[in-house]
Design an enzyme around this catalytic site. Structure first.
Site: not given
Lengths: 222, 222, 222, 222
Positions: B122, B216
């Site tokens: 991520d 996100y």
């Protein structure tokens, strides 16, 4: 209905404070959700907000397919997986996700935590299992959680190369399981660094788990 | 111009509070800087002051060659290297330096942190790389940072036998990377102590990093 | 009598604050008790309540067979074992139980902590011993504690696959021993990870323990 | 004279707050002292008092043979050793003793911390040395400190099977060294757990130490 939603938003917001307090999260890397009693709804953390900035009003209300039905923010990336758990486990009313470091280190090795301590028998009723690897963003993680915990006493699952998910009859119980899985992961890690550990006998595990489930706390108070 | 400088001083001062809170620093061993928008200036911590004593007024304004242009204190020893980064990376608006213990332990062994967790994919989009050894006080560390991060997704570099530098589109983003690199370093350290870990597939890393970068948080909010 | 009971409730309640502060407990996993001076009574934590919610009024008064004689809550699951210790050790006026992680990691391996540091000689007067495995809920753990500490200088015992119990001439002394056993367990754990440690000579241990017991603190003040 | 004594008592009392804040101590296991400028006197912690209970008035004033000359409490057990250091090192105005866990773990193995990080070169100017084992209560530890640090750049010594002593031109500098030695001990410990580390070249160590001693902080400010 409105009251139940507002109560869940307040509860979920407040429970997030346990995550940094117990050092289970870094920056924004964990989330709590709760089912809204009597409705096909859940309340979950908004994505990417810092814990200190959360308020009940910033919580996001979603249906049990992860669609936002109320709230100003986009919900957590893990919403689809939380929703999947609520749809398939009617006994579950709270879900927590963290990357707490010791538990995640077991997940990185895809190794279950052996039930070698009374505290693990108490809370988890056996070994703490490993679930499959899955990408983030849809329901795949939720499927892995439900499949892995099927027939297990454990409210926690170590998701391979990822982190921890815990479930509970309430969001508070799921938070407690998230705290306890990190504590168990740490203590067994430390023990194993200097030698092997012995798993408890199945009969002792069953006895401890039964007492903890049925007597511990104020359940047995007269 | 004055307003932008003052805003940067307030921002850099406030962001330093994250370093001790996340246990990334001992005594005065870390610093944050930010580029002043619309000017060839940066704001950085004064050298050797304790975090609890920092105020916006004590921050030091330097040009992008590390020369002090405003402030009562001498700037951080690492100013020349921060400045070098700003000159060579116009996309970078914040730089953070720490000796956070787990990340620095990888730097002491000159070993990259393998991308074996979704959280690393991520935030870092791959392995977290190692940069060269360089003495403190001039721009040599800055050169090593820029060279090592050239073409990498990672906002963090482990400087050999020294510590960590992180970069970001904002000083806040660089602070976040400093928090996340320590978390990743710790979890992979713990995992590796009891067995090998498996790196994620490149396709999974790319998919996770893309989603995290583009979806996100509140970027995807409608 | 009433005054002694109320004083013990206030004292036991206040001493519980040390357990989370010293990171000896997770959630509700530890407890403190004290004997009521001049009575066959003890005061102990209610089962399953969080530390932040404890008040003197929520403490439970039991007889020395673990029967509740006063209080709104069910007492700790460990009450029977605390009571057993008070019945068999008239010199003991406080008992503490935790699952503090480093000490419990030694208990998980059933390995005594060797007396290789002056601080261990001071507080424990020798190795910190391991007690037997026993199920929770009756007096079996108490029997194991009393038997293991018979003739030992140590106020702490590592209960196999479970956690730590400490005893003291006061509840405060037992809390101190709980803090010190975790500190000792951690330091020796760290030392042993990178090589062997040497136990102190018995004569040095005796000399250190004697000085600490008879001179350290304000005992020697004129 | 009175003013210098009172200032030292206030300073020593305040500096003790760093010890629990940096997690260098458990219960009462560390102490700070300072020489009183212009007098053959030192101020030190009373023995066995908890850090939260310390006040300037509770500090103990001793001569440089460790005899109490003012104060209501018995001084620290380590007073004789602090006094020995002040008598033999006129350049030293502050001494700190802790059992901080990582540093003490090196002391338990009697292993020096190798200078493999720029931060160690900066603060310690080389390896952090090991001193001899000695019993507590007289001056033997002080002799070991002075002998071991003779001709060393290091303000810290790892006393075998015991803990850490640090010295400084001020009590604040000695506290800083106590914080930094634990940080160095931890980082090198972590690094070594997963592989060997490389010591810095002597020329680089000398260069870093010189810059840190003469330029770092506000010494170089114009």
């Amino acid at each position: 209905m409105r009251a139940a939603v507002e109560a869940a938003k307040a509860d979920v917001c407040a429970l997030h404070a346990y995550l940094p307090a117990a050092e289970l999260v870094a920056w924004t890397s964990g989330n709590v959700s709760a089912r809204v009693p009597g409705a096909d709804l859940m309340v979950i953390k908004p994505s990417g907000l810092e814990y200190a900035d959360l308020t009940p009003a910033s919580m996001v209300v979603c249906d049990l397919y992860g669609n936002r039905v109320e709230g100003d923010y986009a919900p957590s990336s893990d919403t689809g997986s939380h929703a999947y758990v609520y749809r398939h486990r009617p006994d579950v009313n709270g879900v927590v996700h963290t990357h707490s470091p010791y538990a995640t280190s077991w997940a990185a090795r895809a190794e279950a935590i052996p039930c070698c301590l009374t505290a693990i028998a108490d809370e988890f009723g056996g070994d703490i299992p490993v679930g499959p690897f899955a990408l983030i963003g849809d329901e795949a993680i939720g499927e892995g959680i439900v499949e892995t915990l099927e027939g297990s006493n454990s409210p926690a699952v170590l998701m391979r190369n990822h982190g921890v998910f815990t479930i509970g009859a309430s969001a508070r119980a799921a938070v407690k399981a998230a705290v306890m899985v990190e504590d168990a992961a740490r203590t067994v890690h430390l023990a194993r660094l200097l030698g092997p550990v012995t798993r408890l006998d199945d009969a002792d595990i069953a006895s401890l788990h039964d007492r903890y489930t049925n007597v511990y706390g104020q359940k047995g108070a007269k």
